[in-house]
Design a protein around this motif. Structure first.
Motif, PDB file in Angstrom:
ATOM      1  N   GLY A 124      42.548  63.834  28.913  1.00  0.00           N
ATOM      2  CA  GLY A 124      41.761  64.408  29.993  1.00  0.00           C
ATOM      3  C   GLY A 124      42.497  65.365  30.907  1.00  0.00           C
ATOM      4  N   GLY A 125      43.791  65.503  30.704  1.00  0.00           N
ATOM      5  CA  GLY A 125      44.542  66.431  31.541  1.00  0.00           C
ATOM      6  C   GLY A 125      44.194  67.872  31.212  1.00  0.00           C
ATOM      7  N   GLY A 126      44.730  68.779  32.026  1.00  0.00           N
ATOM      8  CA  GLY A 126      44.482  70.196  31.789  1.00  0.00           C
ATOM      9  C   GLY A 126      44.925  71.054  32.949  1.00  0.00           C
ATOM     10  N   LEU A 127      44.574  72.325  32.853  1.00  0.00           N
ATOM     11  CA  LEU A 127      44.884  73.303  33.895  1.00  0.00           C
ATOM     12  C   LEU A 127      43.609  73.612  34.665  1.00  0.00           C
ATOM     13  CD1 LEU A 127      46.624  75.494  35.260  1.00  0.00           C
ATOM     14  CD2 LEU A 127      46.039  77.010  33.346  1.00  0.00           C
ATOM     15  N   VAL A 128      43.650  73.379  35.975  1.00  0.00           N
ATOM     16  CA  VAL A 128      42.484  73.632  36.815  1.00  0.00           C
ATOM     17  C   VAL A 128      42.923  74.337  38.097  1.00  0.00           C
ATOM     18  CG1 VAL A 128      41.192  71.640  35.933  1.00  0.00           C
ATOM     19  CG2 VAL A 128      42.649  71.385  37.965  1.00  0.00           C
ATOM     20  N   GLN A 129      41.952  74.882  38.797  1.00  0.00           N
ATOM     21  CA  GLN A 129      42.231  75.501  40.088  1.00  0.00           C
ATOM     22  C   GLN A 129      42.148  74.465  41.200  1.00  0.00           C
ATOM     23  OE1 GLN A 129      39.514  78.854  40.447  1.00  0.00           O
ATOM     24  NE2 GLN A 129      41.075  80.226  39.603  1.00  0.00           N
ATOM     25  N   ALA A 130      42.789  74.770  42.292  1.00  0.00           N
ATOM     26  CA  ALA A 130      42.734  73.888  43.453  1.00  0.00           C
ATOM     27  C   ALA A 130      41.280  73.659  43.862  1.00  0.00           C
ATOM     28  CB  ALA A 130      43.511  74.501  44.611  1.00  0.00           C
ATOM     29  N   GLY A 131      40.976  72.406  44.192  1.00  0.00           N
ATOM     30  CA  GLY A 131      39.629  72.045  44.576  1.00  0.00           C
ATOM     31  C   GLY A 131      38.788  71.486  43.446  1.00  0.00           C
ATOM     32  N   ALA A 132      39.258  71.651  42.227  1.00  0.00           N
ATOM     33  CA  ALA A 132      38.513  71.176  41.065  1.00  0.00           C
ATOM     34  C   ALA A 132      38.686  69.671  40.878  1.00  0.00           C
ATOM     35  CB  ALA A 132      38.968  71.925  39.819  1.00  0.00           C
ATOM     36  N   SER A 133      37.978  69.160  39.874  1.00  0.00           N
ATOM     37  CA  SER A 133      38.043  67.741  39.533  1.00  0.00           C
ATOM     38  C   SER A 133      38.450  67.575  38.080  1.00  0.00           C
ATOM     39  CB  SER A 133      36.681  67.071  39.752  1.00  0.00           C
ATOM     40  OG  SER A 133      36.301  67.129  41.108  1.00  0.00           O
ATOM     41  N   LEU A 134      39.060  66.453  37.800  1.00  0.00           N
ATOM     42  CA  LEU A 134      39.376  66.035  36.433  1.00  0.00           C
ATOM     43  C   LEU A 134      39.194  64.530  36.350  1.00  0.00           C
ATOM     44  CD1 LEU A 134      42.699  67.883  35.437  1.00  0.00           C
ATOM     45  CD2 LEU A 134      40.453  68.196  34.380  1.00  0.00           C
TER      46      LEU A 134
END
Length: 124
Positions: free
Chosen positions: A8-18
């Motif tokens: 479930g990990g990954g690269l996201v922008q600040a403010g996003a959810s995982l």
């Protein structure tokens, strides 16, 4: 043989959810507490959150309180980490671990089996 497999990990922008998942096998899952830890580059592995065997009791680090939530599904042998409002400082490899009975949830020495980890990267 105990196995813990995170995903479930990954690269996201600040403010996003995982949402991270950890699937367990090789032991009676519903009799063990489980925890999530993380390790950023050049830093020690740190406690994030943990849940009791039943799912009723949880413990969480101040740094993620109000943003992260741990849960478990004993029917699926899975523990989850819901991460909301992600910040760049949350960037790390996230590990799930099985807790020995009768020890502190916060101390990583209380855990006897670890997954391989999943990378979470939060860009600003």
């Amino acid at each position: 043989q105990v196995q813990l497999v995170e995903s479930g990990g990954g690269l996201v922008q600040a403010g996003a959810s995982l949402r991270l998942s950890c699937v367990a096998s090789g032991f009676t899952f519903n009799t063990y507490g489980m925890g999530w830890f993380r390790q950023a580059p050049g830093k020690e592995r740190e406690f994030v959150t943990a849940v009791s065997w039943s799912g009723v009791s949880t413990t969480i680090a101040d740094s993620v309180k109000g943003r992260f939530t741990i849960s478990r599904d004993n029917n699926k042998n899975t523990v989850y980490l819901q991460m909301n409002s992600l910040k760049p400082e949350d960037t790390a490899v996230y590990y799930c671990a099985r807790k020995r009975s009768g020890n502190s949830y916060i101390d990583l020495r209380s855990y006897d089996n670890w997954g391989q980890g999943t990378q979470v990267t939060v860009s600003s």
